[in-house]
Design a protein around this motif. Structure first.
Motif, mmCIF file in Angstrom:
data_model
loop_
_atom_site.group_PDB
_atom_site.id
_atom_site.type_symbol
_atom_site.label_atom_id
_atom_site.label_comp_id
_atom_site.label_asym_id
_atom_site.label_seq_id
_atom_site.Cartn_x
_atom_site.Cartn_y
_atom_site.Cartn_z
ATOM 1 N N ALA A 195 5.119 5.354 -8.813
ATOM 2 C CA ALA A 195 5.113 6.881 -8.411
ATOM 3 C C ALA A 195 6.028 7.760 -9.122
ATOM 4 C CB ALA A 195 6.069 6.589 -6.911
ATOM 5 N N ASP A 222 8.638 2.596 -7.790
ATOM 6 C CA ASP A 222 8.025 1.255 -7.229
ATOM 7 C C ASP A 222 8.468 0.068 -8.165
ATOM 8 O OD1 ASP A 222 6.525 2.489 -9.285
ATOM 9 O OD2 ASP A 222 4.865 1.441 -8.924
ATOM 10 N N SER A 233 -0.839 3.140 -1.041
ATOM 11 C CA SER A 233 0.423 3.044 -1.422
ATOM 12 C C SER A 233 0.639 2.144 -2.466
ATOM 13 C CB SER A 233 1.465 2.841 -0.301
ATOM 14 O OG SER A 233 1.056 1.864 0.203
ATOM 15 N N SER A 254 -2.036 3.178 -7.031
ATOM 16 C CA SER A 254 -2.189 4.057 -5.671
ATOM 17 C C SER A 254 -3.620 4.683 -6.111
ATOM 18 C CB SER A 254 -1.103 5.151 -5.889
ATOM 19 O OG SER A 254 -1.502 5.864 -7.017
#
Ligand SMILES: [Zn+2]
Length: 259
Positions: free
Chosen positions: A2, A136, A83, A68
């Motif tokens: 992320a 993450d 996610s 993702s």
């Protein structure tokens, strides 16, 4: 994976220099001089690059990561469709139990996965290492409050700057617990670092996002948020020269070379 943050303080030239220094240093340790190993385990008689003598006794994948969005599954780079968690690994040896990239933000889930794969409790973990500053890869770090928190200097600085952690991440360079090598693996981010060690005669590289998945590895392609694709491909070539087993940032581990 992320976020697309990068540390602006790391120049590409500096990392290229450190990369070549690292290659020489790792080559020196990965290929022991003749006589350094028992006769049956000499580098020439075994198919693996790793040394048979190591303080690392075992390693276990705790969570197998996923992306993702995955272009190799026909998904568009422009938009996440699920996610993501990263691949988290525990390395155990004489006097240490190290967790690398604890991904799960939920304390119960992190604890459950750790127990399911190793029988350990979070308090049993003595150290944590973070490959790079993307969330993450450290959302689960706070669950290991009794461990030392470690990362390469620029990664540690980026993590400490978030003010989201209850204690500081310490800078770590070169090596941990004698036999775990911290190696610069820039490209995904410029300050990205991976971990290499020998276990049971195999050279294992916990690559973090310098290798997103096996498919990205095959094509030497960086993930969509990679800051330097050319550098990322060079880094994967370097990992290929060091590793028997590659543990990617968002996939199960695989053997190198791929068959
Ligand atoms: Zn990342």
């Amino acid at each position: 994976m992320a976020g697309g943050e990068q540390s602006g303080r790391c120049s590409r030239a500096r990392f290229l220099t450190r990369l070549s220094v690292g290659i020489l240093a790792s080559a020196a340790t990965a290929v022991p001089a003749s006589g350094a190993e028992p006769a049956a385990g000499t580098a020439s008689s075994r198919p693996w690059k790793g040394r048979t003598i190591s303080k690392v006794k075992r390693w276990d994948v705790i969570t197998i990561g996923n992306l993702s969005r995955n272009r190799y599954w026909g998904e568009n780079d422009a938009k996440g469709v699920r996610s993501a968690i990263c691949t988290c690994t525990v390395v155990q040896g004489e006097g240490f139990r190290l967790i690398v990239d604890p991904s799960l933000a939920n304390a119960e889930e992190m604890s459950k996965e750790l127990d399911r794969r190793t029988g350990l409790k979070p308090r049993d973990i003595t150290a944590a290492f973070i490959t790079h500053e993307h969330g993450d890869h450290w959302f689960g770090l706070a669950h290991f409050s009794e461990a030392r928190w470690l990362a390469a200097p620029d990664v540690a600085a980026a993590l400490n700057k978030t003010n989201k952690l209850p204690k500081s991440v310490e800078s770590a360079t070169d090596r941990l617990f004698d036999d775990l090598e911290i190696i610069p693996t820039p490209g995904h981010t410029l300050s990205h670092h991976s971990m290499r060690f020998d276990c049971e005669g195999m050279s294992v590289v916990l690559a973090g996002d310098s290798v997103p998945t096996r498919d990205f590895w095959r094509e030497r392609r960086g993930y969509y948020n990679c800051v330097d694709f050319e550098l990322s491909a060079k880094t994967m070539d370097r990992i290929a020269s060091l590793a028997d087993v590659v543990v990617p940032g968002h996939d199960n581990y695989f053997l190198n070379p791929l068959k």
